[in-house]
Write an enzyme that holds these catalytic residues in place. Structure first.
Site, short mmCIF file in Angstrom:
data_model
loop_
_atom_site.label_atom_id
_atom_site.label_comp_id
_atom_site.label_asym_id
_atom_site.label_seq_id
_atom_site.Cartn_x
_atom_site.Cartn_y
_atom_site.Cartn_z
CB THR A 162 -0.93 -0.01 1.23
OG1 THR A 162 -1.78 -1.15 1.15
CG2 THR A 162 -1.78 1.25 1.28
CB THR B 267 15.57 3.16 11.00
OG1 THR B 267 16.12 4.39 11.45
CG2 THR B 267 16.55 2.03 11.30
CB CYS C 55 -22.15 -9.75 5.81
SG CYS C 55 -23.83 -9.15 5.80
#
Lengths: 306, 407
Positions: B72, B236, B324
């Site tokens: 992402t 880092t 759902c």
């Protein structure tokens, strides 16, 4: 995965009364395959005593939809219709030791199926909640009346609550602003004069004369016309500021036909506007009148111009 | 028996990978930027990992590999980099079935005035190539189209898409999260400028990803605040996970043939076995062009979350595009884009295998699933109101409460 209570799991894995009742005399169908959940509730009601002797359900839906259906049948078997009518969606959820907030709409669906089945038994026509009330959530077809009712019954406070309980705003999100406004209004008492029966649309069509039945012409020579006209002109700017409008159509001694449009024509707004005007006329002019509202979508312009 | 068939969601960490990364969680803890003896071996470990990734995807140089926290982040970086590198270009081309890591960024940009072209797909999830070609222009800053779809496994013709973009002088990025480890990838011979993938889909831990940036591609930082990754991604390094990712890439490269033959065979066995036993079920996506490990099956007239709950009770893990299960309340955008009918869109289940999936596991699933589906259908008003002969026909069910949703 959702965190379901043991009771929800039990009712999902071992549903009670998941069956077709061939001799059902009260059937309620709610939901749709588009929304992702649907329920057919079948009741066998004793016509003499109105006791629910047996109940069965068929449910298309998620775990909590099936569990809510199962719980509902257990809750209503042995009860009279009058007793069953009092069951709220919250009680269905409580019976299951709670539902995740995102799943509260499953209990609402159970409640609606019960309404539909009882109406079916009594030979009443079930009016879908949104028929008359402004549609707020287009994705799930949730209207203002349903949101107001659910907010009041469950004491909801936030947009997320409304999404969880009604599904409204749960998809594209474009109605969030509208929902926030409705919520704001409920919380500030804006709908307090609206009783539940007024929110339930099935009561509406009867209150509302069809356009054809309305007296056709503006009878400006009636003694009440001028004072009522002046009164309405005074309140029009306020209505217009809220995106609505009112027009005087016909005056009799006991009833006054008006045309409401814009925001005033929404279900609850209509009732509020009507009672407001009736009170105003009583207060200022000392006459008791019935206000007949005619919605813009229903008022056929031709019938007024004849 | 526990059967994990949700490898498109995440994968188990390979034992060899755990072994490789452990020293960097224990004894070898220096900062790779330090010049002392604690830092140097760590820096060297990063170099090894980078070269392993380079070899795995066929990059020309190891400097083309940027380690990130996840795919992402890589996706976000690619999009924002392109927009900043070409500020005069205000359009993006993507597909209707991307991962939210792309789609939600695009929706956000749309609100801020960018024009987003979402290439539609047909009912088998195949891209509308004419639409795609028609949107290529010098106003487009970036084309970002996934290599393989996470829900259906459908593989897009990325080499051709990239070539067409380059012909028009447009940067090309691909989210290759679901393609990596399943397709042979050789970026140096392709017109791909940027490519994202993550470690946890190929048996490395969560929390590490890669952005490949072809040498010479104009690039602007997403994360600022340090010189790491040649100044292109500050922060880092997540050393242990990067080491793990390197090892996972090496192993993945060795298993691609196995994936394309043996895993594909097991997948087909699962799919055909289910379709044969269960009426009113069908495969979604492009059956001819799919990643070897994925099959997405729609079971009509029942709902996905219920299926997953019953599967889980049998120890079988899969996932669903039903509303759902996601909390979004609408069926997956991928199913909607393919116009899968609502009778089936709520009942889609994705089975995704890995190189660890066994024949016994598939046999177990084939034994269990038909009864679960039948149980739910027994409860479904739509199924129960189908005419008896309907288990093979196409008529609409008679149960049809008032239509509430959008058409």
């Amino acid at each position: 995965m959702w965190e379901y209570s043991d009771k929800v799991k039990d009712h999902f894995f071992n549903p009670r009364n998941a069956k077709v009742l061939d001799d059902a005399n009260a059937v309620g169908d709610v939901g749709s395959i588009v929304c992702g959940d649907a329920l057919r509730l079948m009741l066998k009601v004793n016509p003499e005593t109105e006791v629910i002797e047996d109940a069965g359900f068929q449910t298309f839906g998620c775990g909590s939809a099936i569990a809510s259906s199962s719980a509902l049948t257990e809750m209503i078997i042995g009860k009279t219709l009058k007793e069953a009518e009092k069951i709220t969606n919250q009680q269905i959820a409580d019976y299951l030791d709670g539902l995740p907030p995102e799943k509260m709409h499953c209990s609402v669906m159970g409640r609606e199926a019960l309404d539909a089945a009882i109406a079916n038994f009594r030979g009443e026509e079930v009016k879908e909640g949104h028929v008359d009330s402004p549609l707020v959530c287009k994705c799930f077809g949730v209207d203002e009346a349903k949101i107001v009712k659910t907010v009041k019954e469950n004491n909801l406070k936030t947009l997320q609550d409304v999404i969880n309980y009604t599904k409204a705003g749960g998809a594209c999100g474009s109605c969030h602003e509208k929902i926030e406004k409705i919520l704001q209004k409920v919380l500030s008492g804006g709908y307090d004069n609206c009783e539940e029966h007024e929110l339930r649309m099935k009561d509406y069509p009867g209150n509302r004369p069809a356009a054809a039945e309305i007296a056709s012409a503006a009878n400006t020579d009636h003694p009440l016309w001028q004072p009522v006209y002046v009164l309405l002109e005074q309140i029009r700017p306020n209505l217009q500021a809220d995106g609505g409008d009112i027009e005087l159509l016909h005056v009799e001694n006991d009833h006054i036909d008006v045309r409401l449009s814009g925001h005033c024509d929404g279900c609850m707004m209509r009732e509020m506007t009507v009672s407001f005007i009736a009170n105003l006329i009583k207060e200022r002019l000392g006459v008791e009148v019935l206000i007949n509202p005619v919605g813009a979508q229903e008022a056929n312009p031709d019938s007024f111009n004849r | 028996m526990k059967v994990y068939l949700d490898n498109n969601a995440t994968t188990k960490i390979a034992p060899e990978v755990v072994t490789e990364m452990m020293p960097y969680l224990t004894e070898i803890y220096g900062n790779p930027s330090s010049m002392h003896d604690f830092g140097v071996p760590v820096s060297e470990a990063l170099n090894v990992a980078r070269r392993r990734v380079q070899n795995f995807i066929g990059a020309a140089k190891d400097s083309e590999i940027i380690f990130t926290a996840c795919a992402t982040e890589s996706d976000n970086t690619a999009i924002y980099s392109a927009l900043q590198a070409y500020p005069e270009r205000k359009e993006i081309i993507t597909s209707a079935v991307e991962h939210p890591a792309i789609l939600q960024v695009c929706a956000f940009l749309e609100e801020h005035g960018y024009v987003i072209h979402r290439v539609p797909v047909d009912s088998h999830g195949r891209l509308d190539m004419d639409f795609y070609k028609s949107r290529l222009s010098d106003r487009v800053a970036l084309v970002s189209i996934m290599w393989a779809n996470n829900e259906t496994g459908t593989v897009f013709p990325v080499p051709e898409l990239a070539r067409l973009a380059h012909e028009k002088g447009i940067l090309f990025h691909t989210d290759a999260v679901q393609a990596i480890g399943k397709l042979k990838v050789d970026v140096k011979n392709l017109d791909i400028d940027m490519l994202s993938f993550s470690g946890h889909k190929i048996h490395a831990p969560k929390g590490v990803g890669v952005l490949y940036v072809k040498y010479g591609t104009r690039f602007r930082n997403f994360m600022r605040g340090g010189h790491q990754e040649r100044g292109r991604r500050a922060g880092t390094e997540n050393v242990a996970s990067i080491v793990a990712l390197g090892k996972a890439c090496e192993l993945s490269g060795q298993h691609i043939d196995y994936m394309q033959t043996e895993v594909a065979r097991l997948r087909d066995k699962l799919q055909n076995g289910l379709l044969k036993q269960i009426p009113k079920s069908f495969v979604t996506g492009d059956v001819e062009n799919r990643t070897a490990n994925t099959c997405n099956i729609a079971f009509e007239y029942i709902e996905g979350e219920s299926i997953l709950l019953l599967l889980n009770q049998c120890g079988i893990a899969a996932s669903s595009g039903s509303a759902c299960t996601s909390g979004s309340l609408e069926p997956s955008h991928v199913m909607m884009a393919m116009k899968i009918p609502y009778t089936a869109a709520h009942g889609t289940v994705r089975f995704s295998l890995s190189r660890y999936t066994t024949e016994e596991e598939i046999d177990y699933v084939l034994e269990k699933v038909p009864a679960l589906i039948a149980k739910l259908r027994e409860m479904s008003p739509y199924w129960k109101t189908l005419p008896a002969e309907e288990t093979s026909g196409d008529a609409a069910p008679s149960f049809n409460p008032v239509f509430k949703g959008k058409k």
